[in-house]
Design an enzyme around this catalytic site. Sequence first.
Site, PDB file in Angstrom:
ATOM      1  N   PHE A 252      36.651 -11.535  -9.751  1.00  0.00           N
ATOM      2  CA  PHE A 252      36.687 -10.489 -10.682  1.00  0.00           C
ATOM      3  C   PHE A 252      36.252 -10.995 -11.963  1.00  0.00           C
ATOM      4  O   PHE A 252      37.122 -11.252 -12.799  1.00  0.00           O
ATOM      5  CB  PHE A 252      37.880  -9.612 -10.423  1.00  0.00           C
ATOM      6  CG  PHE A 252      38.109  -8.832  -8.917  1.00  0.00           C
ATOM      7  CD1 PHE A 252      37.986  -7.593  -9.193  1.00  0.00           C
ATOM      8  CD2 PHE A 252      37.962  -9.701  -8.039  1.00  0.00           C
ATOM      9  CE1 PHE A 252      38.209  -6.832  -7.942  1.00  0.00           C
ATOM     10  CE2 PHE A 252      38.240  -8.949  -6.840  1.00  0.00           C
ATOM     11  CZ  PHE A 252      38.183  -7.545  -6.685  1.00  0.00           C
ATOM     12  N   ASP A 253      35.108 -11.216 -12.466  1.00  0.00           N
ATOM     13  CA  ASP A 253      34.817 -11.662 -13.680  1.00  0.00           C
ATOM     14  C   ASP A 253      35.264 -11.059 -14.994  1.00  0.00           C
ATOM     15  O   ASP A 253      35.548 -11.653 -15.914  1.00  0.00           O
ATOM     16  CB  ASP A 253      33.306 -12.333 -13.877  1.00  0.00           C
ATOM     17  CG  ASP A 253      32.939 -13.266 -12.961  1.00  0.00           C
ATOM     18  OD1 ASP A 253      33.851 -14.120 -12.512  1.00  0.00           O
ATOM     19  OD2 ASP A 253      31.873 -13.499 -12.490  1.00  0.00           O
ATOM     20  N   ALA A 254      35.393  -9.691 -14.749  1.00  0.00           N
ATOM     21  CA  ALA A 254      35.813  -8.995 -15.844  1.00  0.00           C
ATOM     22  C   ALA A 254      37.317  -8.916 -15.749  1.00  0.00           C
ATOM     23  O   ALA A 254      38.008  -8.889 -16.930  1.00  0.00           O
ATOM     24  CB  ALA A 254      35.351  -7.466 -16.055  1.00  0.00           C
ATOM     25  N   GLY A 255      37.877  -8.422 -14.680  1.00  0.00           N
ATOM     26  CA  GLY A 255      39.427  -8.220 -14.710  1.00  0.00           C
ATOM     27  C   GLY A 255      40.168  -9.381 -14.575  1.00  0.00           C
ATOM     28  O   GLY A 255      41.369  -9.554 -14.923  1.00  0.00           O
ATOM     29  N   GLU A 256      39.559 -10.857 -14.062  1.00  0.00           N
ATOM     30  CA  GLU A 256      40.486 -11.612 -14.172  1.00  0.00           C
ATOM     31  C   GLU A 256      40.161 -12.830 -14.980  1.00  0.00           C
ATOM     32  O   GLU A 256      41.088 -13.650 -15.226  1.00  0.00           O
ATOM     33  CB  GLU A 256      40.064 -12.508 -12.722  1.00  0.00           C
ATOM     34  CG  GLU A 256      40.253 -11.819 -11.428  1.00  0.00           C
ATOM     35  CD  GLU A 256      39.991 -12.567 -10.186  1.00  0.00           C
ATOM     36  OE1 GLU A 256      40.860 -12.274  -8.891  1.00  0.00           O
ATOM     37  OE2 GLU A 256      39.263 -13.343 -10.158  1.00  0.00           O
ATOM     38  N   ASP A 257      38.970 -12.744 -15.830  1.00  0.00           N
ATOM     39  CA  ASP A 257      38.569 -13.600 -16.814  1.00  0.00           C
ATOM     40  C   ASP A 257      38.295 -12.930 -18.103  1.00  0.00           C
ATOM     41  O   ASP A 257      38.856 -13.125 -19.066  1.00  0.00           O
ATOM     42  CB  ASP A 257      37.317 -14.231 -16.341  1.00  0.00           C
ATOM     43  CG  ASP A 257      37.895 -15.564 -15.570  1.00  0.00           C
ATOM     44  OD1 ASP A 257      38.411 -16.399 -15.788  1.00  0.00           O
ATOM     45  OD2 ASP A 257      37.403 -15.417 -14.372  1.00  0.00           O
ATOM     46  N   GLY A 258      37.421 -11.661 -18.027  1.00  0.00           N
ATOM     47  CA  GLY A 258      36.998 -11.212 -19.269  1.00  0.00           C
ATOM     48  C   GLY A 258      35.748 -11.372 -19.547  1.00  0.00           C
ATOM     49  O   GLY A 258      35.242 -12.563 -19.926  1.00  0.00           O
TER      50      GLY A 258
ATOM     51  N   TYR B 143      28.270 -19.477 -14.050  1.00  0.00           N
ATOM     52  CA  TYR B 143      27.025 -18.770 -13.973  1.00  0.00           C
ATOM     53  C   TYR B 143      27.189 -18.057 -15.439  1.00  0.00           C
ATOM     54  O   TYR B 143      28.096 -17.869 -16.377  1.00  0.00           O
ATOM     55  CB  TYR B 143      27.485 -17.553 -13.017  1.00  0.00           C
ATOM     56  CG  TYR B 143      26.808 -17.565 -11.897  1.00  0.00           C
ATOM     57  CD1 TYR B 143      25.124 -17.281 -11.861  1.00  0.00           C
ATOM     58  CD2 TYR B 143      27.005 -17.828 -10.422  1.00  0.00           C
ATOM     59  CE1 TYR B 143      24.648 -17.572 -10.813  1.00  0.00           C
ATOM     60  CE2 TYR B 143      26.568 -17.834  -9.483  1.00  0.00           C
ATOM     61  CZ  TYR B 143      25.093 -17.762  -9.507  1.00  0.00           C
ATOM     62  OH  TYR B 143      24.305 -17.733  -8.542  1.00  0.00           O
TER      63      TYR B 143
END
Length: 817
Positions: free
Chosen positions: A453-459, A538
């Site tokens: 979850f690239d937004a919710g886990e990392d930002g 990515y």
Amino acid sequence: MASRSESPKICCLHSTTAPVQQQQQAGFDVSDGTSTGSASACSESTTSALGTGSAMAGGGLQPQPASGEVLDMMGEDISHIDPNEHHRNLKLPTYGSLDPAATIAGSALKGSQPILRSQSAHPLDPLSPTEIAVAIATVRAAGETPEVRDGMRFVEVVLNEPDKHVVAMADAYFFPPYQPMLFKTKGKSSFYPLQLPHRHARLVVYNKRTNVTSVWVVELSEVHATARGGHHRGKVISSVIVPDVQPPMDAVEYAECEATVKEHAGFVEAMKRRGIDDMDLVMVDPWCVGYYSEEDSPSRRLARPLVFCRTESDCPLENGYARPVEGIHVLVDMQKMEVIEFEDKFLVPLPPPDPLRNYTAAASRGALDRSDIKPLHISQPEGPSFRVNGYAVEWQKWNFRIGFTPREGLVIHTVAYEDGSRGRRSVAHRLSFVEMVVPYGDPKDPHYRKNAFDAGEDGLGKNCHSLRRGCDCLGLIKYFDAHFTNFHGGVETIENCVCMHEEDHGVLWKHQDWRTGSTERRRSRRLTVSFFCTVANYEYGFYWHFYQDGKIEAEVKLTGILSLGALKAGENRRHGTVIAPGLYAPVHQHFFVARLDMAVDCKPGEGLNQVVEVNVKVEKPGPDNPHNNAFFAEETLLRSEEQAQRDCNALSARHWIVRNTRTFNRTGQLTGYKLVPGSNCLPLAGPDAKFLRRAAFLKHNLWVTQFHPDECFPGGEFPNQNPRVGEGLPTWVKQDRKLEETDIVLWYVFGVTHIPRLEDWPVMPVEHIGFNLMPHGFFNCSPAIDIPPYDATDENGQKDTAMKGQPEMIPALLSKL
């Protein structure tokens, strides 16, 4: 885009007179106001605060230091301030209400006009570095013990966006071009605000000592003092401990995790088994563990790293992702920063160095770059057509505001179109990409756990980078910086994070009269606002394009390096593509979620929109279709949230229209904007796939909900290690709220299925995916009809001519004559 802890306090003037005209809206003094009756207290306080030129960025009176507040004397150390020594804040008396979102303190004016004032920070402006620092210092000072304060790690500090009525008030009375029609109250009398409420910051704080996550809201104010140059103040409004969650990971944690793993004795020995003695060659990419069983519960903060290995320690430009290390299982406790599980399960030889693995300039990899590319210059000798005032943008009748958050990255606020005599017409209140999920289709370890979850886990915003002119953007460019907190509470700035520029976009419209040979043609131009982020291997570019014909295009550009696996000699994998000896790329999908807070022909906060689904149907044979050629568009009103879980259907040209229920065009139809899907897909996974526990929102391409300020992210605010099934959108829509006339939010889920190609190696050429928002009966005719003809004059003042050696083009009809 966060929850509101309480309704803001607004100081206003009460008047029975009409608003001033726009040309009268330059005044900045309230001395003409005459206070009467019980409102005198507010009027007197307000005059002293504003009439002396000491306006605050967020509004409000000049306060005394308050309990729980921290002062920042423009750079002075504020860590020593004891909040218990502060005095109480001054409170404004209240005298009525505009609506539930706004409590008014006002004074009556007799026979006078409201005076419109300028403010230094719009309610939607991203937090400044100073505001971020003050918010952090305020929360630190509120820590109960030194141990609590020492353990605080700051995951996110972001603007706590105000109620939509506050935004309307700001645009009506405080920020040019001043549009009083945006903010009108019911009844004969009107309230005219003197000040806006204070801005609020929202902080997500992780305590490394206690493994506790908390959410804080801090009120911010700014006072301009002549002697000292100004000081800033923060006051804690609320703080809540959020149980059973883990906040996003931080880059500081990733770096510490890599160092921890590379120092682990078992890991060092495992790498020696693979012929690697030099730990400087090793790359450790921490990945969040997701949630597969109780072992992954958020009671511990966990990461399962993926390991790669370069071939040359003195070549920092080498593509280290070309040599994945298979067979090593590592589990890291990110709170204690220690390896808690380690196993060298099986040995897969490292892939041999691939001579095609690197992607830097040819000189650095012993190759030759192309030499036949001629320069292409973009010239705008008279400057760009857009205008920028702070974060406010105007271009070709469009106007909107730029925002930015650590999680979403670029945000587009208050999108509107200037439509001649119809004035400023709203299209959307807020547009952003709120989540993306990348599930992999290889069932073997470790690839089945790859579902980031690239937004919710990392930002997405936290992983953005500075853009360069001539590379990321061309032409005359306006850049916007982004300001963040780091994990330890420092403030960092990413310069040139958001790029805005104009692009030529080919032919806009064209027609040739075959009888006369005369041709009318217009070229299309678009305004592009974008940012890029890197999440491990990515890269993603997020773009919003605004067109002269009233269209808005959302586009994602995917590039970067494939996430790879290693193969044993003679091994082949059906769940991936072999791209080099001993190297394969697993199949996977990329899903993106756009949150579209629509406001078609609505003032901020008005609930006058509905959504209809349009499907093209073939007419049944019969008297109405004697030639069997008939088809028509059938509309279905989506009446409730349960009904409004929809999927794309290319066979019926399915699309959705957001309409205003009370505004009509010249043919008597409701005005609207339609969502037109691009290429799309659904998850290629079984219904019981583990990653769908957290990503159940991927099961449909479109969700429609009533606006609620706490419903911001489709998988909930904390998807990292989330044990709760279907949190977020799937849970919210069970309320089955009515959608026939309300404040509408569209959640559009779009994805691409990536079957890797050899041509995607060593770095993937950009793949494009997105959707369009297009006017549908919004205008009475084409809004692009007034585009002037193109002046085909080059930058040296010469008319464009045909290329040498090429015949001049002659209209077909004239050549026949």
